[in-house]
Design an enzyme around this catalytic site. Structure first.
Site, PDB file in Angstrom:
ATOM      1  N   GLY A 181       0.798  -1.213   0.000  1.00 35.23           N
ATOM      2  CA  GLY A 181       0.000   0.000   0.000  1.00 35.23           C
ATOM      3  C   GLY A 181       0.829   1.260   0.000  1.00 35.23           C
ATOM      4  O   GLY A 181       0.318   2.358   0.118  1.00 35.23           O
ATOM      5  N   CYS A 182       2.131   1.089  -0.136  1.00 34.75           N
ATOM      6  CA  CYS A 182       3.022   2.238  -0.138  1.00 34.75           C
ATOM      7  C   CYS A 182       2.994   2.868  -1.525  1.00 34.75           C
ATOM      8  O   CYS A 182       3.193   2.199  -2.529  1.00 34.75           O
ATOM      9  CB  CYS A 182       4.435   1.779   0.193  1.00 34.75           C
ATOM     10  SG  CYS A 182       5.581   3.113   0.403  1.00 34.75           S
ATOM     11  N   VAL A 183       2.682   4.166  -1.596  1.00 37.24           N
ATOM     12  CA  VAL A 183       2.625   4.795  -2.922  1.00 37.24           C
ATOM     13  C   VAL A 183       3.660   5.886  -3.070  1.00 37.24           C
ATOM     14  O   VAL A 183       4.298   6.275  -2.111  1.00 37.24           O
ATOM     15  CB  VAL A 183       1.214   5.368  -3.196  1.00 37.24           C
ATOM     16  CG1 VAL A 183       0.263   4.252  -3.558  1.00 37.24           C
ATOM     17  CG2 VAL A 183       0.692   6.152  -2.017  1.00 37.24           C
TER      18      VAL A 183
END
Lengths: 111, 100, 124
Positions: free
Chosen positions: A109-111
């Site tokens: 979920g790291c953007v």
């Protein structure tokens, strides 16, 4: 795909510089990744990196920044459990840079 | 609530599980391989009939029935819908749950 | 999520066993990502989905990643509502003691009522 070289040995990384094989990791390699990230590793940096490795061993994921901050505060004291503290150590984001140095995959979920 | 099922009832438990959780006033739409459940004489008919008896509305997608040569065998009480009817069902039910 | 500041009740419905298909792992990743949106998130485990929470998974020999420890991280993500359907456990010879996290066990009718309270359901 890329590689990072330590002591004459090459280790595989993905296109963003994350180690492909978790098991390849050691402190020399971490130091080399940190150098590429232009981070001068201090005891405080190692504390976070080691915390991340322990977290990963226990839960099999790299934590989201919010979760990391909270967990660090719990374990290492509230003054270290802040975004400011972690961003001072890892200016391009604790999850991204610290995880990379810790040899973990990019956080989910790291953007 | 609209429940959508797309697996054959002979192969998966999706339909049975769906019917066990559907409440009065809910709609169940059968598509793809789930359409077999809505055909006369199928063993899944009993479960569907029981659901319909407790105010669950059952729909089946006609194009999927036609493709499988079962459009002429739709069980009593089940309503056939085309794609436009599928859209209407989604629009009229504020919530949709897919039983994969 | 369509209106800023609106908190909706989400239920992620898990009905698949962990290693035979990719659903369980994908579902878990979506749940972790959803935690970033500050919604009211719950997870339901029914049918073969209850196997996802079985204690003692060891995937070494099948060379798949054992993602079961990650369910224990959910608490740290403030995801604390885990519901397991009683009938699904019972018909598989499992009890609450066989699970690796604390859960709330619900009967089928209670699970149906819970689903009916939700704003959004996402199935895996």
């Amino acid at each position: 795909m890329g590689t990072i070289e330590v002591n004459g040995k090459a280790f595989e990384t993905d296109e963003e510089g994350y180690l492909v094989n978790l098991a390849d990791w050691n402190e020399d390699l971490a130091g080399e990744i940190a150098k590429a990230e232009k981070i001068d590793m201090t005891e405080n940096h190692w504390e976070v990196v080691n915390f991340l490795r322990e977290y990963y061993n226990e839960y099999q994921i790299a934590p989201a920044v919010r979760v990391l901050t909270k967990a660090i505060g719990k374990k290492l004291g509230p003054e270290k459990g802040s975004n400011q503290y972690l961003y001072e150590l890892f200016p391009y984001g604790p999850a991204k840079q610290a995880c990379k140095i810790a040899g973990l995959p990019k956080p989910t979920g790291c953007v | 609530m609209l429940h959508i099922v797309n697996k054959s009832p002979s192969e998966r438990t999706a339909l049975a599980s769906c019917l066990a959780h559907a409440r009065p006033g809910h709609c169940v739409l059968l598509i793809e391989d789930a359409v077999y459940a809505a055909t006369r004489g199928h063993a899944a008919g009993e479960g569907l009939a029981a659901a319909m008896a407790s105010q669950v509305k059952v729909y089946v997608l006609a194009p999927d029935l036609e493709a499988r040569a079962r459009a002429g065998a739709v069980a009593d009480g089940v309503s056939m819908v085309d794609y436009a009817g599928f859209v209407d069902l989604v629009a009229k039910n504020p919530r949709v749950q897919s039983w994969l | 999520m369509d209106q800023a500041g609106t908190v909706k009740k989400f239920l992620f419905v898990n009905r698949k066993a962990p290693y035979g298909s990719v659903y369980a792992l994908e579902g878990l990743e979506v749940v972790l990502i959803s935690a970033a949106f500050d919604q009211d998130v719950g997870l339901a485990f029914l049918d073969d989905g209850v196997y996802q929470l079985a204690k003692g998974q060891n995937t070494k020999a099948i060379e798949s990643k054992n993602f079961s420890p990650t369910y224990r991280a959910l608490e740290g993500y403030d995801i604390e509502k885990l519901y397991v359907e009683r009938e699904s456990l019972e018909s598989r010879g499992l009890t609450e003691d066989d699970l690796l996290v604390d859960v709330q066990v619900l009967g089928k009718a209670e699970m149906a009522a819970l689903m009916d309270e939700m704003d959004v359901m996402i199935s895996f």
